[in-house]
Design a protein around this motif. Structure first.
Motif, PDB file in Angstrom:
ATOM      1  N   ARG A 138       0.779  -1.128   0.041  1.00  0.00           N
ATOM      2  CA  ARG A 138       0.022  -0.002   0.030  1.00  0.00           C
ATOM      3  C   ARG A 138       0.823   1.289  -0.081  1.00  0.00           C
ATOM      4  O   ARG A 138       0.527   2.365  -0.704  1.00  0.00           O
ATOM      5  N   LEU A 139       1.955   1.059   0.679  1.00  0.00           N
ATOM      6  CA  LEU A 139       2.773   2.312   0.875  1.00  0.00           C
ATOM      7  C   LEU A 139       4.066   2.479   0.192  1.00  0.00           C
ATOM      8  O   LEU A 139       4.716   3.588   0.043  1.00  0.00           O
ATOM      9  N   ASN A 140       4.471   1.264  -0.288  1.00  0.00           N
ATOM     10  CA  ASN A 140       5.937   0.937  -0.657  1.00  0.00           C
ATOM     11  C   ASN A 140       6.911   0.666   0.510  1.00  0.00           C
ATOM     12  O   ASN A 140       6.461   1.117   1.723  1.00  0.00           O
ATOM     13  N   VAL A 141       8.263   0.143   0.156  1.00  0.00           N
ATOM     14  CA  VAL A 141       8.645  -0.463   1.411  1.00  0.00           C
ATOM     15  C   VAL A 141       9.453   0.533   2.084  1.00  0.00           C
ATOM     16  O   VAL A 141       9.634   0.676   3.479  1.00  0.00           O
ATOM     17  N   HIS A 142      10.043   1.876   1.486  1.00  0.00           N
ATOM     18  CA  HIS A 142      10.482   2.748   2.227  1.00  0.00           C
ATOM     19  C   HIS A 142       9.434   3.397   3.303  1.00  0.00           C
ATOM     20  O   HIS A 142       9.671   3.613   4.515  1.00  0.00           O
ATOM     21  N   HIS A 143       8.189   3.759   2.875  1.00  0.00           N
ATOM     22  CA  HIS A 143       7.350   4.543   3.771  1.00  0.00           C
ATOM     23  C   HIS A 143       6.805   3.349   4.942  1.00  0.00           C
ATOM     24  O   HIS A 143       6.217   3.502   5.852  1.00  0.00           O
ATOM     25  N   ARG A 168      17.748   7.775   8.975  1.00  0.00           N
ATOM     26  CA  ARG A 168      16.183   8.145   8.683  1.00  0.00           C
ATOM     27  C   ARG A 168      15.625   8.945   9.865  1.00  0.00           C
ATOM     28  O   ARG A 168      16.322   9.180  10.858  1.00  0.00           O
ATOM     29  N   ARG A 169      14.759   9.516   9.588  1.00  0.00           N
ATOM     30  CA  ARG A 169      13.981  10.436  10.639  1.00  0.00           C
ATOM     31  C   ARG A 169      12.682   9.555  10.553  1.00  0.00           C
ATOM     32  O   ARG A 169      11.870   9.522   9.796  1.00  0.00           O
TER      33      ARG A 169
END
Length: 257
Positions: A138-143, A168-169
């Protein structure tokens, strides 16, 4: 003194090597005595190196904390073709004694499992959370990875006032945070989080292996290794595969699965 007695004292019971005992072993003509001394001295050097490493990791966190409650955050499982992403957040006391805790990738599985229990015992707070294959699609792996970290941070009690994160943050966190490249090799709290994230995900993949034994999840933890590719071509995907991944989709498309 018999070598068996010396070995029990210096190695089994790990008694200190006094200067008198060291001189005695140096003067002892027995080969076993010299080997015993070498083993003891090697262990002392290794212990000193571990202690120095721990001190450096703690000092890094003290500087980052700036007097606030600091949590280290890390995740595991971004690249595999199957299973969840798991994130962990850990708040350690400033004087935490966690000998052996380091970036989880540098440790053996048994070491990680033992250290994970030690982290849980020592931590002021710890939390693990995940993002499912559905979240990833749904979001992609990063998100989805950011979502898992946000969920882990939200689960901390007491709350963190400041975060240190591996490169990351964490979205939605109200306090200050530092995105540090290779933080799991620099910060004790991030190293502890990396161990909890990795061991939790490995346990989940072992459970998935029991549910879907054809894929070999226990061995490769869902990564796209050759054995996993062959199983996918033979069995097709299961509900825990990340069908949004281009490499996985291309493999199945080429095979007609």
């Amino acid at each position: 003194m018999r070598l068996s007695e010396l070995r029990e004292r210096l190695l089994d019971r790990d008694e200190p090597l006094t200067e008198d005992l060291k001189r005695m072993l140096q003067a002892d003509p027995r080969v076993g005595a010299r080997r015993l001394l070498q083993t003891k001295e090697r262990r002392q050097r290794q212990r000193a190196a571990r202690e120095a490493r721990q001190s450096a990791l703690r000092d890094f966190d003290r500087v980052q904390a700036r007097g606030q409650v600091l949590a280290g955050v890390d995740e595991a499982g971004m690249s595999p073709w199957a299973g969840p992403i798991v994130a962990a957040a850990v708040i350690l006391p400033p004087d935490a004694g966690l000998s052996g805790v380091d970036d989880s990738k540098t440790l053996q599985e048994k070491q990680r499992e033992a250290l994970a229990e030690e982290v849980k015992d020592v931590a002021l707070a710890w939390s693990v959370a995940g993002s499912s294959p559905e979240d990833i699609g749904r979001l992609n792996v990063h998100h989805a990875g950011l979502l898992a970290m946000r969920r882990a941070v939200a689960g901390l009690r007491p709350r963190a006032q400041r975060l240190i994160v591996d490169a990351r943050r964490v979205p939605g966190f109200a306090g200050p945070q530092s995105a540090v490249v290779k933080a799991d090799a620099k910060s004790l709290s991030v190293a502890a989080a990396s161990i909890l994230a990795k061991t939790t995900r490995d346990r989940l993949m072992r459970r998935l292996d029991e549910m879907h034994p054809s894929y070999g999840f226990r061995q490769h933890k869902g990564y796209g290794v050759e054995a996993h590719r062959r199983a996918l071509l033979h069995e097709g995907p299961c509900p825990h595969h990340r069908l949004c991944f281009d490499a996985l989709r291309d493999l199945l498309s080429d095979s007609g699965a």
